[in-house]
Scaffold this active site. Sequence first.
Site, PDB file in Angstrom:
ATOM      1  N   ASP A 155      33.682  13.911  16.580  1.00  0.00           N
ATOM      2  CA  ASP A 155      32.540  14.524  17.101  1.00  0.00           C
ATOM      3  C   ASP A 155      32.884  14.886  18.436  1.00  0.00           C
ATOM      4  OD1 ASP A 155      29.953  15.035  16.828  1.00  0.00           O
ATOM      5  OD2 ASP A 155      29.021  13.397  17.935  1.00  0.00           O
ATOM      6  N   ASP A 183      28.856   9.059  16.612  1.00  0.00           N
ATOM      7  CA  ASP A 183      27.950   8.189  17.385  1.00  0.00           C
ATOM      8  C   ASP A 183      26.276   8.351  16.826  1.00  0.00           C
ATOM      9  OD1 ASP A 183      27.237  10.434  18.819  1.00  0.00           O
ATOM     10  OD2 ASP A 183      28.183   9.830  20.627  1.00  0.00           O
ATOM     11  N   ASP A 231      26.001  11.255  11.946  1.00  0.00           N
ATOM     12  CA  ASP A 231      27.272  11.185  11.808  1.00  0.00           C
ATOM     13  C   ASP A 231      27.367  10.388  10.367  1.00  0.00           C
ATOM     14  OD1 ASP A 231      28.490  12.868  13.511  1.00  0.00           O
ATOM     15  OD2 ASP A 231      28.198  11.229  15.046  1.00  0.00           O
TER      16      ASP A 231
END
Length: 904
Positions: free
Chosen positions: A333, A636, A640
């Site tokens: 990410d 996070d 996800d």
Amino acid sequence: MNAESDTTKNWHAQPLEDVFKHLDAETEGLGKDEAQKRLEEHGRNRLRPPEGKSAFKRFLLQFHNVLIYVLIGAAVVTALMQHWLDAAVIMGVVIINALIGFIQEGKAEKALDSIRKMLSLTAVVRRDGERMEINAEEVVPGDIVEVRSGDRVPADLRLFQIKNLQVQEAVLTGESVAVQKDTHAVDEKASLGDRACIAFSGTLVTYGQGTGIVVETADRTEIGRIGTMLSEVEKLTTPLLRKLAQFGRWLTVAILTFAAATFAFGVLVRGFSTEDMFLAAVGIAVAAIPEGLPAIMTIALAIGVQRMAGRNAIIRKLPAVETLGSVTVICSDKTGTLTRNEMTVQSIATANHLFGVTGVGYAPRGSFTKDDEDIHPDDHPVLSEITLAALLCNDATLRRDGERWTMEGDPTEGALITAAAKAGRDPDFDRKSYPRTDIIPFESEHRFMATLHHDHEGNGFIYVKGAPERVLEMCARQRGHDGDTDLDIDFWNEQAEEIAARGQRLLAIAVKYTSEDQRALTFDDATEGLTLLGLCGLIDPPREEAIESIRQCQEAGIRVKMITGDHAVTARAIGRELGLVHEKAVIGKIVEETEDEQLRTIVDEVDVFARVSPEHKLRLVTALQANREVTAMTGDGVNDAPALKRADIGIAMGIKGTEAAKEASEMVLVDDNFASIAHAVEEGRGVYDNLRKSIMFILPTNGGQSMTIIGAVLAGQLLPITPVQILWVNMVTAVTMALALAFEPIEAGVMKRKPRPPEEPLLTGFLLWRILFVSAILFAGTLGLFLWETGRGVDVEIARTIAVNTLVFYQIFYLFNTRHMLQPVMNREGLFGNHYVLYAIGIAIVLQMLFTYAPPFQLLFSTQAIGLEEWARILMITLPVFFLVELEKLIMRQSGLGGRLALD
């Protein structure tokens, strides 16, 4: 009320009238009776709990292994023959292994529980035209819900009335900047981050207020869909567990084949009794199965866990330690992982110059540059005034907490205050020198903020900041170092394009002078006759340590891919700064519309993916795995979690990560730092090396024992070792010494190697050769000495005691060889470099003394005391293994036969 799924998917694209008509609702809200009816129809607004396995079922699953089946079969056969001690010891070993596996299996997954905790507890709704607060679980489709700053959105809402509404959607999109909401329908295919007319369940209102109609509740909300995806995601087994299962199947076939052949030969050719041959077959099975291997692997992985914890990586599931060592692709990410999650001003354009701003994050450390040379803002009056305007037309505050700087307020405003501080401005002093008299707050309808100030000489001025296209419309003049001139729209559009091409978000700043008497600010005052001061370019910059970490990963043969919900231009610019190999960015819409086969090609060629939704992340990870990549996924947010669960190893952020992400992951980074992943990969590779060394040490013992029993049967002799004695060697002395290898330090240059191929078997050609070579030495020495002792009339129990001690001392000398697979150990480091090896040998010798001389052990294992002469023969027979293996290593190194398997 109709609830066809094809319509409900596109609430963001429908006009408001159609939404209200479809849900059969009014702005005054539902009637209480209608709300109750809908509650019964749609169910409560909560997520379904996950289905978990009971503790008993998890314990029983520990026995679901072909090698365990063989051992249980051996125990049953031995018990039927009334050899109760042997049967009890074999079953004891099976149960001990099951208990170790049961205890070490990670806590049951709680990802859906974590998501449920994110949902709102109460909601403010309109029922029968009255405003009331109800339990959020009672919210139903068609309800009118009001939200304000600080509220968590209770369900998916289609907004129809807002005032400065900003919502933090990081849990869904991963993006840290709060989204400015509006009420207009958007394109049907708009990504989550672009659906400005929807307030999603579980997200947080950070500013303003709004009213919306509930369009989805419970599992049908966006956050609920992620929860459903999470429960449906197939969790892949780790490379190590796959290889162990494959090895187990292969070994089972080999054991059963050899045991059956030996049984038939003994009965048909040698004329042994069926009972004796059953016992010999059980001996072969017990000898060939490395019973101590599960315990060794568990403890080696646990040691890896401890080492990683010291390097800011917490492992939640043991096999993940080894998986890290075989990772070929890391999908990360962007926000907060590769970047700092702190907006930073990097460019300021005036009518005459384009200035750069150094330093990252909210810490006011950095300088201003022009043509790559440091300058002082005081030497450039327009630049200096921009920093003053940025500070005064601003509601954020900057605070120092020890060495760390934190910001309260809007991240963009925080970045502007930091830039002003870098210019030498003192926020408290300037705010007192130019007190604010009035304000027009930022609203999505007019897209700017304006503040009215007066200095202590009575001069009045208005500062405005906002979207460039809006502020440019409000300006008639521009300020340069020669004074004010007419606004050059084309020039400013070019400057905007240049800054935007760097992936930076744009903000325009303007000024207007007014009289001393003006104490109130009207809309007309702020929207005409302004003078443009300049444009600011802001970005969430990469972590410096992430850039270095990515370079290390690439050197280790690991591809890094950035997957983000941000815009493609920004993602591409960040990817360029991070040093990603392929700068081209592919957007989520393309990922969604592409066939699986074509997507596999795209993920191989592209390193940056933008405007990505949870489903897209899952598809990307699945496509990489279809390309036989061992994939790690960092993240996070709740968004996800499904991809974290699907990935070979999910890596969650410890500080900014949601509980849902942590529970779906195998590893949590304590410091949220991508750089910690490189350290974890290094540790993972070290653990795998040590596991292979343990296997290379243990299996020759199994091979030597099996060959000894088979050789004795072929020669028509008594068994040199009994099943119980075999288990002593396999479970006690072998495990004690093999554990020392788990403490081996990481080999030099481990991060210069390419990742091992995922399909590489646990037992490579080199390892098989080494195992057979050492097994043959153990077989020849053990059986030879046993036959020599029985040949000269020694009691069989003494001969067997000598045979077992011969095996153990072979292990002691071979343990030194195993410290390095191909490099020599006939040096100080090789012999004394790992103190645990010396401790293990000491413990093994003490255990053998007990085995040989202690009466309880003599009774249990049918052993007898032996004299110094016998010990001398044992040492004379076993010491040569050390020199033979060192000679074999030398030949391997000089001939190049060791190939890429050299660990040094």
